[in-house]
Write a protein that holds these residues in place. Sequence first.
Motif, PDB file in Angstrom:
ATOM      1  N   LEU A 202       0.828  -1.205   0.000  1.00 52.24           N
ATOM      2  CA  LEU A 202       0.000   0.000   0.000  1.00 52.24           C
ATOM      3  C   LEU A 202       0.865   1.259   0.000  1.00 52.24           C
ATOM      4  O   LEU A 202       0.558   2.228  -0.699  1.00 52.24           O
ATOM      5  N   LYS A 203       1.946   1.255   0.758  1.00 49.34           N
ATOM      6  CA  LYS A 203       2.851   2.406   0.776  1.00 49.34           C
ATOM      7  C   LYS A 203       3.443   2.643  -0.607  1.00 49.34           C
ATOM      8  O   LYS A 203       3.521   3.788  -1.064  1.00 49.34           O
ATOM      9  N   ARG A 204       3.856   1.573  -1.291  1.00 49.69           N
ATOM     10  CA  ARG A 204       4.425   1.724  -2.630  1.00 49.69           C
ATOM     11  C   ARG A 204       3.392   2.248  -3.615  1.00 49.69           C
ATOM     12  O   ARG A 204       3.709   2.980  -4.546  1.00 49.69           O
ATOM     13  N   MET A 205       2.123   1.890  -3.402  1.00 49.47           N
ATOM     14  CA  MET A 205       1.057   2.320  -4.302  1.00 49.47           C
ATOM     15  C   MET A 205       0.689   3.792  -4.095  1.00 49.47           C
ATOM     16  O   MET A 205       0.326   4.479  -5.043  1.00 49.47           O
ATOM     17  N   PHE A 206       0.757   4.284  -2.861  1.00 45.39           N
ATOM     18  CA  PHE A 206       0.216   5.605  -2.552  1.00 45.39           C
ATOM     19  C   PHE A 206       1.227   6.643  -2.089  1.00 45.39           C
ATOM     20  O   PHE A 206       0.858   7.796  -1.879  1.00 45.39           O
ATOM     21  N   ILE A 207       2.486   6.267  -1.921  1.00 43.24           N
ATOM     22  CA  ILE A 207       3.493   7.230  -1.485  1.00 43.24           C
ATOM     23  C   ILE A 207       4.657   7.198  -2.457  1.00 43.24           C
ATOM     24  O   ILE A 207       5.184   6.134  -2.774  1.00 43.24           O
ATOM     25  N   THR A 208       5.051   8.364  -2.952  1.00 44.11           N
ATOM     26  CA  THR A 208       6.159   8.446  -3.900  1.00 44.11           C
ATOM     27  C   THR A 208       7.479   8.203  -3.161  1.00 44.11           C
ATOM     28  O   THR A 208       7.541   8.343  -1.935  1.00 44.11           O
ATOM     29  N   PRO A 209       8.553   7.890  -3.887  1.00 44.15           N
ATOM     30  CA  PRO A 209       9.851   7.632  -3.237  1.00 44.15           C
ATOM     31  C   PRO A 209      10.348   8.787  -2.369  1.00 44.15           C
ATOM     32  O   PRO A 209      11.072   8.571  -1.416  1.00 44.15           O
ATOM     33  N   ASP A 210       9.948  10.036  -2.703  1.00 46.22           N
ATOM     34  CA  ASP A 210      10.412  11.167  -1.890  1.00 46.22           C
ATOM     35  C   ASP A 210       9.500  11.427  -0.692  1.00 46.22           C
ATOM     36  O   ASP A 210       9.650  12.417   0.015  1.00 46.22           O
ATOM     37  N   GLY A 211       8.535  10.529  -0.451  1.00 45.92           N
ATOM     38  CA  GLY A 211       7.699  10.626   0.742  1.00 45.92           C
ATOM     39  C   GLY A 211       6.407  11.391   0.562  1.00 45.92           C
ATOM     40  O   GLY A 211       5.618  11.501   1.491  1.00 45.92           O
ATOM     41  N   ARG A 212       6.152  11.919  -0.649  1.00 49.53           N
ATOM     42  CA  ARG A 212       4.901  12.650  -0.875  1.00 49.53           C
ATOM     43  C   ARG A 212       3.783  11.675  -1.187  1.00 49.53           C
ATOM     44  O   ARG A 212       3.987  10.642  -1.795  1.00 49.53           O
ATOM     45  N   ARG A 213       2.593  12.047  -0.763  1.00 47.47           N
ATOM     46  CA  ARG A 213       1.410  11.242  -1.039  1.00 47.47           C
ATOM     47  C   ARG A 213       1.021  11.445  -2.493  1.00 47.47           C
ATOM     48  O   ARG A 213       1.070  12.559  -3.018  1.00 47.47           O
ATOM     49  N   THR A 214       0.659  10.353  -3.193  1.00 48.47           N
ATOM     50  CA  THR A 214       0.201  10.484  -4.573  1.00 48.47           C
ATOM     51  C   THR A 214      -1.228  11.020  -4.553  1.00 48.47           C
ATOM     52  O   THR A 214      -2.020  10.661  -3.675  1.00 48.47           O
ATOM     53  N   PRO A 215      -1.590  11.869  -5.510  1.00 46.59           N
ATOM     54  CA  PRO A 215      -2.954  12.422  -5.508  1.00 46.59           C
ATOM     55  C   PRO A 215      -3.981  11.338  -5.853  1.00 46.59           C
ATOM     56  O   PRO A 215      -3.706  10.454  -6.659  1.00 46.59           O
ATOM     57  N   SER A 216      -5.115  11.411  -5.221  1.00 44.13           N
ATOM     58  CA  SER A 216      -6.185  10.469  -5.544  1.00 44.13           C
ATOM     59  C   SER A 216      -6.828  10.923  -6.845  1.00 44.13           C
ATOM     60  O   SER A 216      -6.612  12.034  -7.313  1.00 44.13           O
TER      61      SER A 216
END
Length: 150
Positions: A132-146
Amino acid sequence: MSRALIEIANLNVELASAPIEPSWVIEGDPQATSCTVSRSSDGLGCTIVWHCTEGKFNWYYDFDETILILEGSIVLESEGMPPKRYGAGDVIFFRDGAHAKWHVEGHVKKLAYCLKTQPYILGLAARVINKLKRMFITPDGRRTPSLAEA
């Protein structure tokens, strides 16, 4: 305390005494030394440089361990496995619960990755959370937009 995401170590480290359990020694006076060169963020895994002098001993594993023999050789035997010699370049995996008889010939130096295993359900939960973290959080720690935010 923050940890670097990439750590660098060298195999030429100062090794400290790491005695083998005396009741495990079968023959000789094997002297072991080691140094931990890295540790996982959760504390369940570590990489160790380990050296041992000549002798025969039992080893009982209460963690998973993968080793790469760097120098020297050993004769390893275990239930259902006849004695076999391993040397520099050989990689061996021991599962949590394994028992092996080690015969160190002269000396051996190994690099070991040790991982304390967790009950299956905890491991499954950790894999789901990481996915889930890989799906919703970018490598730099930002949340991906829904989709609604995009």
